[in-house]
Design a protein around this motif. Structure first.
Motif, PDB file in Angstrom:
ATOM      1  N   THR A 176     -68.990   4.310   6.472  1.00  7.20           N
ATOM      2  CA  THR A 176     -68.174   5.593   5.726  1.00  7.20           C
ATOM      3  C   THR A 176     -67.280   5.937   4.643  1.00  7.20           C
ATOM      4  O   THR A 176     -67.382   6.223   3.781  1.00  7.20           O
ATOM      5  CB  THR A 176     -68.256   6.115   7.672  1.00  7.20           C
ATOM      6  OG1 THR A 176     -68.777   6.483   8.232  1.00  7.20           O
ATOM      7  CG2 THR A 176     -67.453   7.925   7.386  1.00  7.20           C
ATOM      8  N   SER A 201     -57.737   6.657   8.096  1.00  7.78           N
ATOM      9  CA  SER A 201     -58.778   5.814   8.165  1.00  7.78           C
ATOM     10  C   SER A 201     -59.026   4.684   8.256  1.00  7.78           C
ATOM     11  O   SER A 201     -60.453   4.975   9.806  1.00  7.78           O
ATOM     12  CB  SER A 201     -59.277   6.239   6.580  1.00  7.78           C
ATOM     13  OG  SER A 201     -58.963   7.412   7.228  1.00  7.78           O
ATOM     14  N   ASN A 203     -70.635  13.009  14.366  1.00  6.64           N
ATOM     15  CA  ASN A 203     -70.837  11.693  14.379  1.00  6.64           C
ATOM     16  C   ASN A 203     -70.534  11.117  15.602  1.00  6.64           C
ATOM     17  O   ASN A 203     -70.929   9.687  16.225  1.00  6.64           O
ATOM     18  CB  ASN A 203     -68.908  10.385  13.810  1.00  6.64           C
ATOM     19  CG  ASN A 203     -68.335   9.502  14.061  1.00  6.64           C
ATOM     20  OD1 ASN A 203     -69.747   9.336  13.281  1.00  6.64           O
ATOM     21  ND2 ASN A 203     -67.883   9.228  14.704  1.00  6.64           N
ATOM     22  N   SER A 219     -62.906  -0.672   2.273  1.00  7.97           N
ATOM     23  CA  SER A 219     -64.006  -1.072   3.379  1.00  7.97           C
ATOM     24  C   SER A 219     -64.647  -1.397   3.002  1.00  7.97           C
ATOM     25  O   SER A 219     -65.288  -2.457   3.578  1.00  7.97           O
ATOM     26  CB  SER A 219     -64.795   0.772   3.733  1.00  7.97           C
ATOM     27  OG  SER A 219     -63.727   1.423   4.667  1.00  7.97           O
ATOM     28  N   HIS A 227     -66.811  -0.357  14.311  1.00  6.25           N
ATOM     29  CA  HIS A 227     -65.920  -0.384  13.169  1.00  6.25           C
ATOM     30  C   HIS A 227     -67.060  -0.635  12.212  1.00  6.25           C
ATOM     31  O   HIS A 227     -66.565   0.041  11.218  1.00  6.25           O
ATOM     32  CB  HIS A 227     -65.856  -2.014  13.490  1.00  6.25           C
ATOM     33  CG  HIS A 227     -64.473  -2.399  12.457  1.00  6.25           C
ATOM     34  ND1 HIS A 227     -63.118  -2.234  12.037  1.00  6.25           N
ATOM     35  CD2 HIS A 227     -64.972  -3.284  11.544  1.00  6.25           C
ATOM     36  CE1 HIS A 227     -62.925  -2.645  10.776  1.00  6.25           C
ATOM     37  NE2 HIS A 227     -63.948  -3.356  11.034  1.00  6.25           N
ATOM     38  N   ASN A 285     -59.623   5.457  12.546  1.00  2.00           N
ATOM     39  CA  ASN A 285     -61.261   5.802  12.538  1.00  2.00           C
ATOM     40  C   ASN A 285     -61.645   4.822  13.351  1.00  2.00           C
ATOM     41  O   ASN A 285     -62.645   5.230  14.107  1.00  2.00           O
ATOM     42  CB  ASN A 285     -61.936   6.401  11.115  1.00  2.00           C
ATOM     43  CG  ASN A 285     -61.671   7.439  10.665  1.00  2.00           C
ATOM     44  OD1 ASN A 285     -60.308   7.685  10.863  1.00  2.00           O
ATOM     45  ND2 ASN A 285     -61.996   7.245   9.598  1.00  2.00           N
ATOM     46  N   ALA A 286     -61.112   4.061  13.581  1.00  2.00           N
ATOM     47  CA  ALA A 286     -62.070   2.475  14.118  1.00  2.00           C
ATOM     48  C   ALA A 286     -61.847   3.129  15.724  1.00  2.00           C
ATOM     49  O   ALA A 286     -63.339   2.983  16.833  1.00  2.00           O
ATOM     50  CB  ALA A 286     -61.124   1.237  13.834  1.00  2.00           C
ATOM     51  N   ASN A 302     -63.492   5.513  17.440  1.00  2.00           N
ATOM     52  CA  ASN A 302     -65.338   5.646  16.730  1.00  2.00           C
ATOM     53  C   ASN A 302     -65.459   4.748  18.556  1.00  2.00           C
ATOM     54  O   ASN A 302     -66.664   4.835  19.010  1.00  2.00           O
ATOM     55  CB  ASN A 302     -65.668   4.847  15.689  1.00  2.00           C
ATOM     56  CG  ASN A 302     -66.315   5.905  14.718  1.00  2.00           C
ATOM     57  OD1 ASN A 302     -66.498   6.523  14.821  1.00  2.00           O
ATOM     58  ND2 ASN A 302     -66.369   4.801  13.873  1.00  2.00           N
ATOM     59  N   ASN A 336     -67.949   2.689  10.781  1.00  2.00           N
ATOM     60  CA  ASN A 336     -65.834   3.092  10.095  1.00  2.00           C
ATOM     61  C   ASN A 336     -66.279   2.950   8.275  1.00  2.00           C
ATOM     62  O   ASN A 336     -65.726   3.262   7.711  1.00  2.00           O
ATOM     63  CB  ASN A 336     -65.143   2.913  10.475  1.00  2.00           C
ATOM     64  CG  ASN A 336     -63.796   3.186   9.687  1.00  2.00           C
ATOM     65  OD1 ASN A 336     -63.923   4.273   9.132  1.00  2.00           O
ATOM     66  ND2 ASN A 336     -63.136   2.571  10.201  1.00  2.00           N
ATOM     67  N   ASN A 372     -63.906  13.830   5.925  1.00  5.24           N
ATOM     68  CA  ASN A 372     -62.791  13.028   5.071  1.00  5.24           C
ATOM     69  C   ASN A 372     -62.938  14.253   3.677  1.00  5.24           C
ATOM     70  O   ASN A 372     -61.571  14.776   3.356  1.00  5.24           O
ATOM     71  CB  ASN A 372     -63.691  11.692   4.098  1.00  5.24           C
ATOM     72  CG  ASN A 372     -63.215  10.524   5.790  1.00  5.24           C
ATOM     73  OD1 ASN A 372     -62.507  11.173   6.894  1.00  5.24           O
ATOM     74  ND2 ASN A 372     -64.196   9.781   5.962  1.00  5.24           N
TER      75      ASN A 372
END
Length: 326
Positions: A197, A240, A178, A50, A191, A244-245, A248, A194, A81
């Protein structure tokens, strides 16, 4: 909410579920390590990736965030998480993939009930048949999973069940918070949110690192540590970062009552991966559960499409009435 947005949102939900289902396999791939090791390993890699991805965007994104957003990111990182994955890994280790999938399978019910209170949401009574199908499917999975429990494993089964319930509550809070933050924070992309995060999750994982090392007995070989690193990195990138992207993106396209139903795909894929891992076909009861879960999602989509059509018809009628008055 156009049909194109619904289809795109559902596709993103399926993709996220397919990738998130992989996390149920992780504890089985590295049985030598405990839930804390898996959590720290996964989220350290998630954080590193990230940071690398957000670095070129940092100067543009930072002015868009206040202290309030950073506090929210901290809570989301912990609930969705760190805390969630410790409990999930513990549940899989103690109770097995199927039992854990059962409990997590109730996520759509919890999220949909909360989402039904949002302004403009589809009323809960219209979603009752879909939720009933979801519950029946989860109960079928649970009946199949728990039927094999022996008296010698009842303590572990009970502990695993409690961990799974804790994971259910933790991730329900994450999904609702979220989704609502993504709805009102339009200046930051899904993105970017995410990745931010991930940065906060990495900071929390670093705090847990000394405890993970303290619980290591020193008997792990270099090959075992390498395998843990490989599994952690793989789960970080697939679940992750990418998963996650997709989630979202879906959260911005679909209402919360429909977002809840998309979580069912994580349960379905987790079970499929579990069958592959155990090298067996689903039992008749598990097949019934699959069918019920699929019908639950389809019926929920139908309710939302019907509500959208009614809204459009109503808007069109108002427009015609206004023209007649003019």
């Amino acid at each position: 909410m156009s049909n194109n947005k619904v289809l795109e949102g559902v596709a993103c939900g399926i993709g996220a579920g397919a990738l998130w289902g992989l996390v149920f396999l992780a504890p089985e791939l590295v049985p030598e390590f405990g839930p804390l090791h898996l959590t720290v390993g996964r989220y350290l890699f998630y954080g590193v990736f990230s940071v690398l991805l957000i670095a070129p965007l940092w100067r543009r994104v930072m002015p868009k965030l206040s202290r309030r957003e950073w506090i929210a990111l901290g809570w989301l990182a912990f609930a969705g998480n760190i805390f969630y994955y410790v409990l999930l890994s513990s549940a899989v280790r103690l109770g097995g993939i199927a039992m854990t999938s059962l409990v997590i399978g109730f996520l759509p019910v919890a999220v949909t009930i909360v989402g039904s209170r949002d302004q403009g949401a589809v009323p809960l009574r219209q979603l009752a048949p879909s939720l009933a199908l979801c519950v029946l499917g989860a109960l079928c999975i649970g009946a199949e999973a728990l039927s094999g429990a022996t008296s010698a494993s009842i303590v572990e089964q009970s502990a695993g069940l409690l961990c799974a319930i804790g994971a259910l509550v933790s991730w329900t809070c994450y999904a609702v918070w979220n989704s609502r933050w993504l709805t009102k924070l339009r200046q930051v992309s899904g993105h970017e949110w995410n990745l931010l995060t991930g940065v906060m999750t990495c900071a929390q994982a670093l705090l847990l690192l000394p405890f993970a090392l303290a619980f290591s007995d020193g008997s792990h070989s270099a090959a075992a540590w390498t395998q843990l690193a490989g599994v952690s990195a793989g789960v970080a990138v697939l679940a992750s970062i990418t998963g996650n992207a997709l989630w979202n993106r879906m959260s911005r396209l679909l209402p919360l009552t429909l977002v809840g139903q998309m979580i069912l795909f994580e349960t379905l894929f987790a079970l499929i991966y579990g069958f592959v891992w155990e090298q067996r076909l689903p039992t008749p009861l598990e097949t019934v559960a699959f069918t019920l879960v699929f019908l639950s999602v389809v019926s929920c989509l139908g309710v939302h499409r019907k509500a959208q059509s009614s809204l459009l018809d109503h808007s069109g009628g108002d427009a015609v009435a206004s023209e007649g008055k003019s």
